[in-house]
Structure formats: C-alpha cells, structure tokens
Design an enzyme around this catalytic site. Structure first.
Site, PDB file in Angstrom:
ATOM      1  N   SER A 140     -37.648  12.690 -36.716  1.00 49.38           N
ATOM      2  CA  SER A 140     -37.780  11.262 -36.972  1.00 49.38           C
ATOM      3  C   SER A 140     -36.775  10.816 -38.034  1.00 49.38           C
ATOM      4  O   SER A 140     -35.570  10.937 -37.836  1.00 49.38           O
ATOM      5  CB  SER A 140     -39.230  10.949 -37.361  1.00 49.38           C
ATOM      6  OG  SER A 140     -39.472   9.568 -37.354  1.00 49.38           O
ATOM      7  N   ASP A 142     -42.751   7.570 -27.044  1.00 52.21           N
ATOM      8  CA  ASP A 142     -42.288   7.238 -28.391  1.00 52.21           C
ATOM      9  C   ASP A 142     -41.327   6.054 -28.324  1.00 52.21           C
ATOM     10  O   ASP A 142     -40.415   6.039 -27.489  1.00 52.21           O
ATOM     11  CB  ASP A 142     -41.589   8.462 -28.986  1.00 52.21           C
ATOM     12  CG  ASP A 142     -41.059   8.261 -30.387  1.00 52.21           C
ATOM     13  OD1 ASP A 142     -41.387   7.239 -31.023  1.00 52.21           O
ATOM     14  OD2 ASP A 142     -40.313   9.144 -30.849  1.00 52.21           O
ATOM     15  N   HIS A 155     -44.840  10.574 -30.563  1.00 51.63           N
ATOM     16  CA  HIS A 155     -44.023  10.757 -31.758  1.00 51.63           C
ATOM     17  C   HIS A 155     -44.739  11.704 -32.723  1.00 51.63           C
ATOM     18  O   HIS A 155     -45.950  11.644 -32.900  1.00 51.63           O
ATOM     19  CB  HIS A 155     -43.814   9.399 -32.432  1.00 51.63           C
ATOM     20  CG  HIS A 155     -42.915   9.458 -33.622  1.00 51.63           C
ATOM     21  ND1 HIS A 155     -41.545   9.377 -33.510  1.00 51.63           N
ATOM     22  CD2 HIS A 155     -43.177   9.602 -34.947  1.00 51.63           C
ATOM     23  CE1 HIS A 155     -41.005   9.459 -34.717  1.00 51.63           C
ATOM     24  NE2 HIS A 155     -41.983   9.602 -35.602  1.00 51.63           N
TER      25      HIS A 155
END
Length: 314
Positions: free
Chosen positions: A152, A252, A282
C-alpha cells in the site's frame, strides 16, 4: 462476484472513521493489538537502528526459520503514511521471512502528519542507500541481494525509493515487490481515471475518503501530490527500474492504478510481472498464513525471487 459474496465481504469493510481527526485513535488500537501478539514473535527478530542524516531510524530484522535465499527483503509497511509501524507489522514480517526463506528488514519510518512528505520517504531512502552502498553501517548484516518490498503506502515508498536511487546515480535494488501500491494522487470517484476507485471505493477494506484523508495528512499541499515521488505514475521517465513484481487485490480501489504502474514500468523497458489476486481485499498481506489470498501471493513471490517473470501480463 454474486450479491451474496459481496454482502459477506462487505462485513469486512473498514470502520468509517475520519482519519484526519482519528489517526491517533487508530494508532493506539494498533498498538494494543500489537502488544497482544508481540510476545510470540520476539525470538523471530532482533532490533537495530540505521543512522540516516544524523537520525537513528529503527529497523527490525527477522530471520526465517529456514533460510533458503540470500536475499534481504527491505520492507516498508503500509498505513497511509500515517498509521502502522514495525510493531503492528511484526506478524506479517515474521510470516514473510518464513514463507520466503529470506531475511526481512522492516523500517520504522517517520509518520505524517507530525512528519509530512518527504520525511518518511527520506528515512526509507536513507536505509535503502546504506544497505546498498554501505551495508556494514545499516545494522542489518550481510546484504546479499537487496529486494525492496512494500504494501500500500509502503509500496508507494518502495517505488519512490527506486526512482530516487536511479536519479541520484546510486546502486539500485535488484528487484522490487509492490503489493497493492498507491501510485496515483486522485481517488475521487468523480474524477479518478480508474474504474476500481468507483467500483470498490465504498464497500470494502479501504475507502476513497480514507485514502484522500491520508493524502491530506501526508502531503498537505495539493499541488505537491502530483510529484512523482508521491504519485509514481506521474513520472515522465520510468526507465532503469528494478525487475518488478506488482501484486494487486481484485476488490481494492487501488487495483487499477497498481496494474497501470506495472504496465508503465514495462513500457519503459523494465522487466515486470503483474498478478491480480482474485476476490482479495486490500491489506491481505496481514492475513493469517492459511488465507488463500496470502498463500497465492507468496507462491507468486517465490517464483519471482527465484527469477521467474513468467505468468504473463494482466
């Protein structure tokens, strides 16, 4: 995906918090959870520091139960540049070490809003530079082959570090693994160029509003958010990057921008593999080891670390 499946996955949606006001509460919750699980992992790591521009940056080094590779995975954690730390990511890093057979070094970089861009990036870059150029000063040990890894926001930092190393004419990592990376600055469903932002930005693990809150805390100046070191997809030159593995999650909102970054890297002449984990949310890298999404991702990571870029583009 049918409606029932979507409804079940919706139960795992992130709590709707105002991250701009509640990031401190989120950190405290993470710290409490880390304290509960921390003792079982203490034999798996040692604590050290790397000196970066006169600062001591904490680094936690994880040894695999069975070492199968000489690679060192230099890991930058996620959390929107605002939350997360080496404590909350200790279970994920211990899992990473065991499942790859590699040493994993997790960097405890400075967080926004107390330390906005580029503070956290400077910490990550500094540790990476030391490990690549002067490994004896990095506090990690023998470097072997250095692989940059992040998830991320951490994958965003890994991509930015690779760009910085190239731009400064320094030795670069041999490989990078970008797990559902942030690569673009716009996550407004009305203006984003990516369909996944519109389709998956409200129902599941990460929301459009949350990402926009993170950006406001990390990069207060809206103009600066288009800086390639904040939004790597804005870079006009992506040549000279490490061989890259980009792994995305189907459900996601960051999925499309991650895959687009992989395609942009490939178009610039780099070796790239892009893999989408179907039905994944995610943040799946932090799931238990029996998770299907996690197991699938590590099968692909193992192939990549063994030198395989096969599997075809997505």
């Amino acid at each position: 995906m049918n409606r029932l499946s979507r409804a079940v996955l919706g139960l795992f949606a992130a709590p709707r918090v105002n991250m701009r006001e509640d990031y401190g509460k989120v950190r405290r919750v993470q710290q409490r959870l880390a304290a509960l699980s921390g003792p079982r992992y203490r034999t798996a790591y040692r604590q050290t520091v790397a000196e970066v521009a006169g600062r001591l940056v904490p680094v936690r080094v994880f040894q695999p139960r069975q070492k199968r590779r000489d690679d060192v995975l230099l890991f930058f954690h996620g959390g929107g540049w605002v939350t997360g730390d080496i404590e909350s990511y200790t279970p994920a890093c211990a899992t990473m070490a065991d499942l790859t057979g590699c040493v994993v070094a997790s960097v405890d970089y400075r967080l926004a809003p107390e330390h906005p861009f580029p503070a956290g990036l400077e910490d990550c870059f500094g540790v990476a530079r030391l490990l690549l150029q002067e490994p004896h000063r990095a506090g990690i040990g023998s470097a072997g082959n250095v692989v940059l890894v992040g998830d991320s926001a951490g994958a965003n930092l890994a991509a930015a570090v690779s760009l910085m190393l190239r731009d400064q004419g320094l030795r670069t990592a041999g490989r990078q693994i970008l797990l559902y990376p942030v690569t673009h600055w716009d996550h407004d469903p009305l203006t984003s160029p990516f369909a996944s932002v519109r389709h998956h930005g409200e129902d599941y693990r990460l929301t459009n509003t949350e990402v926009q809150d993170y950006f406001e805390l990390y990069v207060p100046d809206p103009v600066q958010r288009r800086n390639p070191l904040v939004a790597p997809l804005m870079a006009t030159d992506l040549s000279g990057q490490p061989a890259s593995l980009v792994i995305t999650a189907e459900l996601d909102l960051l999925r499309d921008e991650g895959e687009e970054y992989g395609r942009a890297l490939r178009a610039a002449g780099n070796e790239v593999r892009i893999h989408r984990v179907e039905s994944a949310l995610h943040g799946f890298i932090a799931l238990p080891r029996f998770s299907r999404s996690l197991r699938e991702a590590y099968e692909v990571i193992d192939d990549f670390l063994d030198g395989s870029l096969n599997g075809g583009p997505t």
